[in-house]
Motif scaffolding. Structure first.
Motif, mmCIF file in Angstrom:
data_model
loop_
_atom_site.group_PDB
_atom_site.id
_atom_site.type_symbol
_atom_site.label_atom_id
_atom_site.label_comp_id
_atom_site.label_asym_id
_atom_site.label_seq_id
_atom_site.Cartn_x
_atom_site.Cartn_y
_atom_site.Cartn_z
ATOM 1 N N PRO A 256 0.813 -1.239 0.000
ATOM 2 C CA PRO A 256 0.000 0.000 0.000
ATOM 3 C C PRO A 256 0.838 1.277 0.000
ATOM 4 C CG PRO A 256 -0.846 -1.568 1.602
ATOM 5 C CD PRO A 256 0.472 -2.100 1.144
ATOM 6 N N PHE A 257 2.004 1.248 0.649
ATOM 7 C CA PHE A 257 2.835 2.441 0.711
ATOM 8 C C PHE A 257 3.580 2.672 -0.606
ATOM 9 C CE2 PHE A 257 2.272 1.071 5.091
ATOM 10 C CZ PHE A 257 1.919 2.255 5.700
ATOM 11 N N ILE A 258 4.077 1.598 -1.201
ATOM 12 C CA ILE A 258 4.756 1.744 -2.490
ATOM 13 C C ILE A 258 3.774 2.208 -3.559
ATOM 14 C CG2 ILE A 258 5.965 0.482 -4.309
ATOM 15 C CD1 ILE A 258 7.166 -1.285 -2.084
ATOM 16 N N VAL A 259 2.580 1.604 -3.560
ATOM 17 C CA VAL A 259 1.542 2.036 -4.496
ATOM 18 C C VAL A 259 1.176 3.498 -4.249
ATOM 19 C CG1 VAL A 259 -0.871 1.712 -5.156
ATOM 20 C CG2 VAL A 259 0.616 -0.272 -4.869
ATOM 21 N N GLY A 260 1.080 3.884 -2.968
ATOM 22 C CA GLY A 260 0.758 5.273 -2.635
ATOM 23 C C GLY A 260 1.798 6.248 -3.148
ATOM 24 N N GLY A 261 3.075 5.871 -3.053
ATOM 25 C CA GLY A 261 4.120 6.732 -3.591
ATOM 26 C C GLY A 261 3.992 6.909 -5.091
ATOM 27 N N ILE A 262 3.676 5.818 -5.780
ATOM 28 C CA ILE A 262 3.471 5.898 -7.232
ATOM 29 C C ILE A 262 2.266 6.779 -7.550
ATOM 30 C CG2 ILE A 262 2.909 4.550 -9.292
ATOM 31 C CD1 ILE A 262 4.448 2.207 -7.976
ATOM 32 N N PHE A 263 1.174 6.612 -6.785
ATOM 33 C CA PHE A 263 0.000 7.476 -6.946
ATOM 34 C C PHE A 263 0.389 8.952 -6.862
ATOM 35 C CE2 PHE A 263 -3.378 4.274 -5.253
ATOM 36 C CZ PHE A 263 -3.412 3.671 -6.498
ATOM 37 N N GLY A 264 1.238 9.262 -5.888
ATOM 38 C CA GLY A 264 1.626 10.654 -5.682
ATOM 39 C C GLY A 264 2.335 11.246 -6.886
ATOM 40 N N PHE A 265 3.236 10.472 -7.487
ATOM 41 C CA PHE A 265 3.953 10.964 -8.674
ATOM 42 C C PHE A 265 2.992 11.151 -9.850
ATOM 43 C CE2 PHE A 265 7.593 8.973 -6.388
ATOM 44 C CZ PHE A 265 8.364 10.115 -6.266
ATOM 45 N N ILE A 266 2.009 10.272 -9.946
ATOM 46 C CA ILE A 266 0.993 10.426 -11.001
ATOM 47 C C ILE A 266 0.210 11.725 -10.793
ATOM 48 C CG2 ILE A 266 -1.156 9.476 -11.937
ATOM 49 C CD1 ILE A 266 -0.019 6.686 -11.320
ATOM 50 N N ALA A 267 -0.202 11.970 -9.541
ATOM 51 C CA ALA A 267 -0.971 13.179 -9.242
ATOM 52 C C ALA A 267 -0.154 14.436 -9.511
ATOM 53 C CB ALA A 267 -1.434 13.149 -7.788
ATOM 54 N N MET A 268 1.137 14.402 -9.174
ATOM 55 C CA MET A 268 1.991 15.562 -9.434
ATOM 56 C C MET A 268 2.070 15.841 -10.936
ATOM 57 S SD MET A 268 6.032 16.132 -8.608
ATOM 58 C CE MET A 268 6.479 15.067 -9.981
ATOM 59 N N TYR A 269 2.172 14.780 -11.736
ATOM 60 C CA TYR A 269 2.222 14.943 -13.180
ATOM 61 C C TYR A 269 0.928 15.573 -13.697
ATOM 62 C CZ TYR A 269 2.021 13.726 -18.121
ATOM 63 O OH TYR A 269 1.880 13.783 -19.482
ATOM 64 N N LEU A 270 -0.219 15.126 -13.177
ATOM 65 C CA LEU A 270 -1.504 15.641 -13.640
ATOM 66 C C LEU A 270 -1.683 17.119 -13.288
ATOM 67 C CD1 LEU A 270 -3.852 12.643 -12.779
ATOM 68 C CD2 LEU A 270 -3.035 13.336 -15.035
ATOM 69 N N ARG A 271 -1.106 17.545 -12.181
ATOM 70 C CA ARG A 271 -1.310 18.928 -11.753
ATOM 71 C C ARG A 271 -0.567 19.944 -12.598
ATOM 72 N NH1 ARG A 271 -1.892 18.942 -5.096
ATOM 73 N NH2 ARG A 271 -3.931 17.926 -5.127
ATOM 74 N N GLN A 272 0.319 19.484 -13.447
ATOM 75 C CA GLN A 272 0.993 20.443 -14.322
ATOM 76 C C GLN A 272 0.015 21.074 -15.310
ATOM 77 O OE1 GLN A 272 3.694 18.913 -17.372
ATOM 78 N NE2 GLN A 272 2.783 16.871 -17.129
#
Length: 437
Positions: free
Chosen positions: A199-215
């Motif tokens: 769950p934590f590794i997946v959460g970290g990946i989620f975060g990078f995806i969200a950062m990309y979308l916010r551009q």
């Protein structure tokens, strides 16, 4: 020109850019809040892995919740710093940075060595990463409310803030789903050996995806107008100093509203497994599934109450909504001795009632003018959550284990009665709310 834009902002309907802003903000907020909250869903496993095996279960759980609470204590520092630059340099930059600062420590938690490998360094490393998460989320939530409120038409601010808050609660919903999937697919041995890291590794990946979308998000029109008028240079004071100097009543009221919000979220949703399993004997799976339903109810309630704040008096909505929480909590507590069937009915109802917290950001973003809005909301929200959220996470296990099994519910009832009083007070102060959104 600024007046013309403000008039157009007030009259127009939500456009494609507004929907894009709301959806990306809510989605990113959900992923970031998942990163922050997933810790508590696996607190039992973490407690057994990061503390000595011979430590009593209640003590390891207490220390685990203490580490969880440390994330709340770090919030004010992250919130103040990020809000300072958000008010001076722009909302979007800090809004994007916060999610990166959350993704990295979440990913690292999933890679940490346990107590069996490095001894007491394990909980120390865990504590440091939780503090980093707290710093990030301290800027995320106030920044998200400010960002969406300054993008949408004036008569949609409540709906925008409620939708964004709903998005944040969907992070809890996502955590519940992941928790159920983990319980269903891994046995205890596998969970303790390696599966807890997923769950934590997946959460970290989620975060990078969200950062990309916010551009793809744009800076808020209100901040761009401030830049054109040179308002960010209007005072040489730090934004937070100006907030404390000129807006102390608004800060106080926002702090109290956040206390009410933290009681609803922390006790009814986040830490509910402590007393539902420990004091009332429900199975882990029953608690997980019913909490999933309650969180879905919370998300729907946030949107509904946000919508209502655009149509009716914000003070009246808060007062009536808080009284509904009191009634729903009493029904919920009374049903806990009736078995799992009633849990699946009354828990979603009380979760939906707590959706009144989706109306609180409407008051907070309108309590402060644009030049100090981010700092005002961030300081009030994070100072309050650092104290009340941390203490709640720390005290609920103690109250549930050593006093009354109904103690958590009594606490919610008392705090939401305070919320109803705050709503009554806001009715008298609504004319003082900021007019720029």
């Amino acid at each position: 020109m600024a007046q013309q834009h403000t008039a157009m902002k007030h009259k127009r309907m939500l456009c494609a850019q507004d929907y894009k802003t709301l959806s990306l903000s809510a989605f990113g907020g959900a992923l970031e809040f998942y990163d922050f909250i997933i810790f508590v869903f696996f607190s039992k496993v973490i407690g057994s892995l990061f503390f000595p095996a011979d430590m009593p279960m209640w003590l390891s759980q207490l220390q685990t919740f203490g580490i969880f609470a440390a994330g709340y204590l770090a919030r004010p520092f992250g919130g103040i710093v990020m809000a300072h630059f958000g008010d001076l340099l722009g909302r979007k930059r800090m809004f994007t940075l916060s999610i990166l600062l959350m993704a990295i420590p979440t990913l690292l938690i999933g890679c940490l060595p346990t107590y069996a490998l490095v001894g007491y360094f394990a909980p120390v490393f865990l504590l440091l990463l939780r503090v980093c998460q707290g710093l990030a989320v301290g800027g995320e939530i106030p920044g998200a409310w400010t960002f969406v409120a300054e993008h949408v038409p004036k008569d949609k601010v409540g709906l925008a803030c409620g939708t964004l808050t709903s998005g944040l609660t969907l992070g809890i919903l996502l955590g519940s789903v992941v928790s159920i999937l983990m319980q269903s697919n891994f046995n205890t041995t596998e969970m303790h050996a390696w599966a807890w890291r997923i769950p934590f590794i997946v959460g970290g990946i989620f975060g990078f995806i969200a950062m990309y979308l916010r551009q793809w998000l744009k800076e808020t029109p209100i901040f761009l107008e401030m830049q054109q008028r040179g308002e960010k240079e209007i005072s040489k004071k730090l934004p937070i100093w100006e907030v404390l100097s000129n807006y102390l009543p608004q800060v106080t009221l926002s702090i109290l509203l956040t206390w009410v919000l933290s009681a609803g979220i922390m006790v009814i949703i986040v830490t509910s497994h402590v007393y539902l399993q420990g004091q009332f004997g429900f199975s882990e799976m029953d608690v997980s599934i019913s909490r999933l339903l309650a969180t879905a109810g919370l998300a729907l309630g946030c949107v509904l109450y946000g919508y209502l704040t655009d149509k009716f008096s914000i003070g009246q909505v808060i007062m009536i909504g808080c009284l509904f929480v009191v009634i729903a909590t009493i029904i919920f507590l009374s049903s806990l001795s009736a078995g799992r069937e009633m849990l699946y009915i009354t828990y979603p109802i009380v979760g939906f009632s707590v959706g009144i917290v989706g109306a609180f950001p409407y008051y907070m973003v309108r309590a402060f003018p644009a030049k100090v809005r981010y700092s005002g909301v961030a300081f009030s929200f994070n100072i309050s959550y650092a104290i009340t959220g941390a203490l709640t996470a720390f005290l609920i296990p103690i109250l549930a284990n050593f006093f009354s099994k109904y103690a958590a519910g009594f606490y919610v009832i008392a705090v939401f009665l305070l919320g109803a009083i705050l709503g009554w007070y806001i009715i008298r102060k609504e004319k003082e709310l900021a007019k720029d959104i």
